[in-house]
Design a protein around this motif. Structure first.
Motif, PDB file in Angstrom:
ATOM      1  N   TRP A  52       0.824  -1.224   0.000  1.00 52.67           N
ATOM      2  CA  TRP A  52       0.000   0.000   0.000  1.00 52.67           C
ATOM      3  C   TRP A  52       0.850   1.262   0.000  1.00 52.67           C
ATOM      4  CZ3 TRP A  52      -4.362  -1.341  -1.792  1.00 52.67           C
ATOM      5  CH2 TRP A  52      -4.848  -2.625  -1.519  1.00 52.67           C
ATOM      6  N   TYR A  53       2.138   1.089   0.159  1.00 54.44           N
ATOM      7  CA  TYR A  53       3.080   2.201   0.017  1.00 54.44           C
ATOM      8  C   TYR A  53       3.463   2.360  -1.462  1.00 54.44           C
ATOM      9  CZ  TYR A  53       7.537   4.700   0.201  1.00 54.44           C
ATOM     10  OH  TYR A  53       8.570   5.585  -0.024  1.00 54.44           O
ATOM     11  N   TRP A  54       3.715   1.228  -2.128  1.00 55.28           N
ATOM     12  CA  TRP A  54       4.230   1.287  -3.505  1.00 55.28           C
ATOM     13  C   TRP A  54       3.118   1.434  -4.535  1.00 55.28           C
ATOM     14  CZ3 TRP A  54       9.249   2.106  -3.732  1.00 55.28           C
ATOM     15  CH2 TRP A  54      10.071   1.620  -2.709  1.00 55.28           C
ATOM     16  N   ASN A  55       2.026   0.716  -4.340  1.00 56.98           N
ATOM     17  CA  ASN A  55       0.977   0.690  -5.384  1.00 56.98           C
ATOM     18  C   ASN A  55       0.008   1.852  -5.204  1.00 56.98           C
ATOM     19  OD1 ASN A  55       1.114  -2.079  -7.020  1.00 56.98           O
ATOM     20  ND2 ASN A  55       1.824  -2.397  -4.918  1.00 56.98           N
ATOM     21  N   ARG A  56       0.400   3.033  -5.745  1.00 55.37           N
ATOM     22  CA  ARG A  56      -0.398   4.245  -5.548  1.00 55.37           C
ATOM     23  C   ARG A  56      -1.212   4.580  -6.774  1.00 55.37           C
ATOM     24  NH1 ARG A  56       2.635   7.862  -1.649  1.00 55.37           N
ATOM     25  NH2 ARG A  56       3.872   6.340  -0.528  1.00 55.37           N
ATOM     26  N   TRP A  81     -10.558   2.817  14.856  1.00 57.64           N
ATOM     27  CA  TRP A  81     -10.428   3.032  13.408  1.00 57.64           C
ATOM     28  C   TRP A  81     -11.776   2.820  12.698  1.00 57.64           C
ATOM     29  CZ3 TRP A  81      -6.700   5.279  10.638  1.00 57.64           C
ATOM     30  CH2 TRP A  81      -6.829   5.246   9.254  1.00 57.64           C
ATOM     31  N   ASP A  82     -12.208   3.824  11.959  1.00 52.57           N
ATOM     32  CA  ASP A  82     -13.459   3.715  11.189  1.00 52.57           C
ATOM     33  C   ASP A  82     -13.133   3.565   9.711  1.00 52.57           C
ATOM     34  OD1 ASP A  82     -14.909   4.064  13.463  1.00 52.57           O
ATOM     35  OD2 ASP A  82     -15.314   6.205  13.115  1.00 52.57           O
ATOM     36  N   TRP A  83     -13.530   2.455   9.137  1.00 52.63           N
ATOM     37  CA  TRP A  83     -13.399   2.310   7.679  1.00 52.63           C
ATOM     38  C   TRP A  83     -14.499   3.123   7.018  1.00 52.63           C
ATOM     39  CZ3 TRP A  83      -8.979   0.551   6.045  1.00 52.63           C
ATOM     40  CH2 TRP A  83      -8.251  -0.346   6.840  1.00 52.63           C
ATOM     41  N   LYS A  84     -14.126   3.811   5.960  1.00 51.92           N
ATOM     42  CA  LYS A  84     -15.089   4.705   5.301  1.00 51.92           C
ATOM     43  C   LYS A  84     -15.781   4.062   4.107  1.00 51.92           C
ATOM     44  CE  LYS A  84     -14.095   8.498   7.699  1.00 51.92           C
ATOM     45  NZ  LYS A  84     -13.260   7.892   8.731  1.00 51.92           N
ATOM     46  N   GLU A  85     -15.092   3.075   3.520  1.00 56.01           N
ATOM     47  CA  GLU A  85     -15.663   2.414   2.340  1.00 56.01           C
ATOM     48  C   GLU A  85     -15.626   0.907   2.545  1.00 56.01           C
ATOM     49  OE1 GLU A  85     -14.563   4.127  -1.817  1.00 56.01           O
ATOM     50  OE2 GLU A  85     -12.846   4.409  -0.507  1.00 56.01           O
ATOM     51  N   ARG A  86     -16.587   0.250   1.915  1.00 53.27           N
ATOM     52  CA  ARG A  86     -16.654  -1.210   2.029  1.00 53.27           C
ATOM     53  C   ARG A  86     -15.336  -1.840   1.560  1.00 53.27           C
ATOM     54  NH1 ARG A  86     -21.683  -2.772  -1.099  1.00 53.27           N
ATOM     55  NH2 ARG A  86     -22.943  -2.012   0.629  1.00 53.27           N
ATOM     56  N   GLN A  90      -6.420   2.871  -1.678  1.00 56.03           N
ATOM     57  CA  GLN A  90      -4.999   2.900  -1.265  1.00 56.03           C
ATOM     58  C   GLN A  90      -4.644   4.047  -0.323  1.00 56.03           C
ATOM     59  OE1 GLN A  90      -2.673   5.349  -2.646  1.00 56.03           O
ATOM     60  NE2 GLN A  90      -1.014   4.583  -1.351  1.00 56.03           N
ATOM     61  N   PRO A  91      -5.096   5.287  -0.571  1.00 53.70           N
ATOM     62  CA  PRO A  91      -4.657   6.353   0.345  1.00 53.70           C
ATOM     63  C   PRO A  91      -5.079   6.073   1.789  1.00 53.70           C
ATOM     64  CG  PRO A  91      -5.628   7.285  -1.657  1.00 53.70           C
ATOM     65  CD  PRO A  91      -5.900   5.819  -1.693  1.00 53.70           C
ATOM     66  N   GLU A  92      -6.316   5.598   1.965  1.00 48.65           N
ATOM     67  CA  GLU A  92      -6.772   5.315   3.330  1.00 48.65           C
ATOM     68  C   GLU A  92      -6.057   4.083   3.904  1.00 48.65           C
ATOM     69  OE1 GLU A  92     -10.910   4.448   4.011  1.00 48.65           O
ATOM     70  OE2 GLU A  92     -10.721   4.843   6.146  1.00 48.65           O
ATOM     71  N   ASN A  93      -5.785   3.113   3.044  1.00 51.69           N
ATOM     72  CA  ASN A  93      -5.112   1.895   3.528  1.00 51.69           C
ATOM     73  C   ASN A  93      -3.705   2.220   4.033  1.00 51.69           C
ATOM     74  OD1 ASN A  93      -7.398   0.935   2.392  1.00 51.69           O
ATOM     75  ND2 ASN A  93      -6.405  -0.070   0.657  1.00 51.69           N
TER      76      ASN A  93
END
Ligand code: NAP
Length: 543
Positions: A52-56, A81-86, A90-93
């Motif tokens: 999740w750092y590399w695959n932007r 931690w609240d997940w915003k999308e089902r 990547q940015p949130e991950n």
């Protein structure tokens, strides 16, 4: 940490070194700190996050339900931690993994921008010497790799590539400043899971998008959507059940296969179920389908025919639809790319599909791409051409085990491991998410937690019992390797070329199938690991 003195040979000493701080390295570092051992993690990137750092690239997101992907080990973390999308993007991950590193104060024990070049075992001291590309050297008693299986990007070699005038890059080397497609003529090469996520985003704003496809894949709708506050709070109340369900499922997902067989129900019932799965979020259509669709050709055909009909319904031009339908493998026998209006992209005026089987790429020119039939001009060329999967990350480091044996030589005819976590001839080394490990065919964080907890228990046992050397026995390794190959033989995936099966048309010598993952199921794997631990680490030679 201790410092061994001596001018040029000065190097730090730790009890454990962890290589990589993606999802597995982060948790491993945390567990080792809890155990109180001295540990340092080495990370090639400038921050934590791994994949999740590399695959932007735009469109990169989970294919697992977000709430089933996060770590389960800390109740506080789960609560805050609240997940915003089902299916979170990547940015949130990446923010999530950065948050975990900060919350558990991990950064102080990570050396960033440190790409490991070699790990050499010393038969006399039973220690590993780890050296990075920048010359940093460190010694440890136990080496734990957390380097992932999809971390070595692969760009095919075309004549003239270096001459292209515009920017060109691999999806896993995406520029961190972002890329603007507005008004640009863009080429995407590849139609795997990455390309499918990317293409649906590029098509929104590029002036023109040309997709170069060699093999179509069976894709299925993701059905992403926001998670409301109420929904998130209900998820939090159910976390325990959710993680329990993942633990007992074949591949760590919330989806479990249906107890019925496709061929035991009527065509109408079958169709109704397929419709339901196609309309449901996530991997249900792959992991939660009739129990025979991934093992029985006839059953699989009914599913492939259903998805084929869907593709034809969604793509206006029948010739293009025809090209998008795989002919050489059935649904689910390769990784299923998850999509959001992917097929509809091909109805857009600004999108074109080039079938590389009809007109292969001959060269990259200063202006674009030359096939056997046309010259295409581009402002930007994106390689979504996948990875040197599984073996690549291990082959990129010189692992030198006992008696000077190189790991890449040992694995020259394919991986051989014990539990996908240990290799005979490579003492005091553990491979999280290594080849032939259940976490390779899994909702990864679920299996990663199992891997990390098992290895951490062993590390505690190692130091408590003053063990100096641990190594998988050859007998245990042979029997595990045999079991791994047997585990896949009943699955249809064993008949299909894919990175699962070790096939890579871009690498000489990788034309033949040689299974890289483990397909015997997460619950059975966990049980086996636990039994081995309870029997005093049976299968390992300890001294
Ligand atoms: P991939 O599945 O290996 O796909 C690479 C694509 O590039 C394929 O379509 C391949 O065609 C094509 N290609 C490779 N070399 C080529 C060449 N010389 N000429 C033309 N086409 C070429 O790689 P990926 O899409 O990056 O996905 C890899 C894995 O990453 C996935 O299977 C998945 O496990 C993981 N992934 C996960 C997520 C997620 O969890 N959300 C998202 C993306 C990826 P051929 O098939 O003909 O070789």
């Amino acid at each position: 940490m201790t410092l061994i003195n001596g001018d040029a040979s000065e190097k730090e000493q730790y009890e454990v070194i962890v290589v990589g701080t993606g999802v597995s390295g982060i948790y491993q570092l945390h567990k080792l700190r809890e155990l109180g051992v001295s540990v340092l993690a080495l990370e090639a990137g400038s921050d934590v996050g791994g994949t999740w750092y590399w695959n932007r690239y735009p469109g990169a997101r989970f294919d697992s339900e977000s709430y089933s992907y996060g770590y389960s080990f800390s109740e506080e973390l789960l609560a805050e931690w609240d997940w915003k999308e089902r299916f979170s993007g990547q940015p949130e991950n990446l923010r999530y993994l950065q948050h975990v590193a900060d919350r558990f104060d991990l950064r102080e024990d990570i050396r960033f921008d440190t790409r490991v070049r070699s790990c050499v075992f010393d038969d006399v001291t039973n220690k590993w010497e780890v050296e990075a590309e920048d010359g940093f050297r460190v010694e440890c008693q136990i080496l734990i790799t957390a380097i992932g299986i999809l971390s070595k990007p692969l760009i095919p070699e075309y004549p003239g590539m270096e001459n292209f005038d515009g920017p060109s890059f691999h999806t896993a080397q995406w520029p961190s400043e972002g890329v603007d497609f507005d008004g640009k003529r863009v080429a995407v090469i590849g139609t795997g899971a990455t390309a499918v996520q990317l293409i649906q985003e590029v098509a929104k704003s590029a002036e023109h998008l040309t997709i170069f496809q060699r093999s179509p894949n069976w894709c299925a709708p993701l059905h992403n959507g926001p998670i409301s506050e109420e929904e998130m709070s209900s998820i939090k109340n159910r976390y325990e059940d959710i993680f329990e369900a993942c633990k007992s499922s074949f591949a760590g997902f919330i989806h479990t296969s249906d107890s019925r067989k496709a061929l035991d129900v009527t065509a109408a019932e079958r169709n109704e179920f397929y419709e339901e799965l196609y309309a449901s979020p996530g991997f249900g259509i792959w992991m939660g389908n009739f129990r025979d669709v991934l093992v029985d050709e006839e059953a699989n055909k009914t599913l492939s025919e259903f998805v084929e009909r869907k593709i034809r319904e969604r793509v206006n031009n029948p010739d293009i639809a025809e090209k998008l339908i795989p002919k050489d493998h059935g649904f689910g026998t390769r990784r299923v790319p998850m999509e959001t209006r992917y097929y509809e992209v091909y109805n857009q005026e600004n999108v074109m599909l080039v079938d590389l089987n009809e007109t292969p790429i001959e060269a990259v020119t200063t202006r674009g791409i030359e096939t056997t039939k046309h010259n295409y001009d581009f402002d930007l060329v994106i390689y979504a051409t996948g990875f040197d999967a599984v073996m690549g990350p291990f082959n990129s480091i010189d692992f030198v085990g006992a008696n000077g044996k190189l790991l890449r030589e040992k694995w020259s005819s394919g991986p051989r491991t014990f539990l996908g976590m240990s290799v005979s001839g490579f003492p005091n080394m553990f491979t999280l998410v290594g080849p032939h490990n259940a976490s390779t065919f899994c909702n990864q964080p679920r299996c990663i937690e199992q891997n990390v907890e098992w290895v951490s228990d062993f590390v505690a046992y190692f130091f408590k019992n003053r063990i100096s050397r641990v190594e998988a026995s050859e007998i245990a390794e042979n029997s595990w390797t045999e079991h791994v190959h047997e585990s896949v033989s009943r699955l249809l995936m064993s008949k299909t070329d894919s990175w699962f099966m070790g096939v890579n048309k871009n690498i000489v010598g990788r034309e033949e199938k040689n299974f890289m993952l483990y397909a015997g199921g997460f619950p059975g794997y966990t049980q086996r690991c636990n039994d081995i631990a309870s029997n005093g680490y049976e299968g390992f030679n300890l001294s």
